[in-house]
Design an enzyme around this catalytic site. Structure first.
Site, PDB file in Angstrom:
ATOM      1  N   HIS A  56       3.794 -10.726   4.003  1.00 21.99           N
ATOM      2  CA  HIS A  56       4.519  -9.714   3.228  1.00 21.99           C
ATOM      3  C   HIS A  56       5.878  -9.470   3.871  1.00 21.99           C
ATOM      4  O   HIS A  56       6.042  -9.619   5.096  1.00 21.99           O
ATOM      5  CB  HIS A  56       3.734  -8.403   3.207  1.00 21.99           C
ATOM      6  CG  HIS A  56       2.555  -8.418   2.295  1.00 21.99           C
ATOM      7  ND1 HIS A  56       2.141  -7.306   1.610  1.00 21.99           N
ATOM      8  CD2 HIS A  56       1.693  -9.406   1.957  1.00 21.99           C
ATOM      9  CE1 HIS A  56       1.070  -7.601   0.894  1.00 21.99           C
ATOM     10  NE2 HIS A  56       0.777  -8.877   1.086  1.00 21.99           N
ATOM     11  N   GLU A  58       7.492  -6.777   4.642  1.00 23.53           N
ATOM     12  CA  GLU A  58       7.514  -5.782   5.711  1.00 23.53           C
ATOM     13  C   GLU A  58       6.974  -6.350   7.025  1.00 23.53           C
ATOM     14  O   GLU A  58       7.535  -6.089   8.089  1.00 23.53           O
ATOM     15  CB  GLU A  58       6.661  -4.553   5.323  1.00 23.53           C
ATOM     16  CG  GLU A  58       7.138  -3.843   4.071  1.00 23.53           C
ATOM     17  CD  GLU A  58       6.429  -4.302   2.802  1.00 23.53           C
ATOM     18  OE1 GLU A  58       6.205  -3.451   1.930  1.00 23.53           O
ATOM     19  OE2 GLU A  58       6.104  -5.508   2.689  1.00 23.53           O
ATOM     20  N   CYS A  86       2.146  -1.745   0.456  1.00 28.42           N
ATOM     21  CA  CYS A  86       0.705  -1.747   0.206  1.00 28.42           C
ATOM     22  C   CYS A  86      -0.003  -1.117   1.410  1.00 28.42           C
ATOM     23  O   CYS A  86       0.640  -0.750   2.396  1.00 28.42           O
ATOM     24  CB  CYS A  86       0.214  -3.184   0.000  1.00 28.42           C
ATOM     25  SG  CYS A  86       0.262  -4.184   1.525  1.00 28.42           S
ATOM     26  N   CYS A  89       0.707  -3.064   4.773  1.00 31.00           N
ATOM     27  CA  CYS A  89       2.056  -2.865   5.303  1.00 31.00           C
ATOM     28  C   CYS A  89       2.283  -1.417   5.728  1.00 31.00           C
ATOM     29  O   CYS A  89       2.913  -1.167   6.763  1.00 31.00           O
ATOM     30  CB  CYS A  89       3.082  -3.301   4.272  1.00 31.00           C
ATOM     31  SG  CYS A  89       3.027  -5.091   3.977  1.00 31.00           S
TER      32      CYS A  89
END
Length: 163
Positions: A56, A58, A86, A89
């Protein structure tokens, strides 16, 4: 021409990264981490390219920022991300002790900075995260809408044999 605020300027950089993710066939999410007024880390979604759930935007940026600062604690940093984080993260952001996250658009289906729940504001955690929402929201939201509309159209064509 309107002068961009710092938040908007950094979010523009995150949007450019999101477009890079989209160009690679990934969900268009981009992220930058700022320390002392300069960008020290960038990340964008790479799940499809790297073939891992962990890629992801992040998490990519947190890993780079930790390397730059030589510490897993990112206590003097600000994260700018095009889509609400999410649960994975958001948890990593809390763990990294990032004090502030600036979000482009919210994610009603998976967001954990206020949409479904807010991991940034759990009093029992040892760290809470200040959140700024809606910076360049329309632009960030359009990226997501356009990406998923194109994806649905591709699937429709595949089903009807027009791929």
């Amino acid at each position: 021409m309107k002068k961009l605020s710092n938040d908007e300027g950094y979010m523009k950089q995150a949007i450019r990264l999101a477009k890079k993710a989209e160009g690679n066939g990934d969900v268009p999410i981009g992220c930058v981490i700022v320390h002392d007024g300069r960008v020290i880390a960038r990340g964008y979604n790479r799940r499809n390219i790297d073939k891992t759930t962990l890629a992801h935007a992040e998490l990519m940026a947190i890993k780079k920022a930790s390397k730059v600062l030589g510490d897993w604690r990112l206590e003097d940093c600000v994260m700018y991300v095009t889509l609400e984080p999410c649960q994975m993260c958001a948890g990593a952001i809390v763990q990294a002790r990032i004090p502030k996250v600036v979000i482009g658009c919210m994610n009603p289906k998976a967001g954990c900075a206020g949409s479904i729940l807010n991991l940034f504001d759990v009093a029992r955690f040892n760290h809470q995260v200040e959140t700024v929402r809606g910076v360049l929201e329309d632009e960030c939201s359009e990226l997501m809408k356009d990406f998923f509309a194109k994806l649905r159209e591709q699937k429709k064509r595949q089903i009807s044999g027009q791929a």
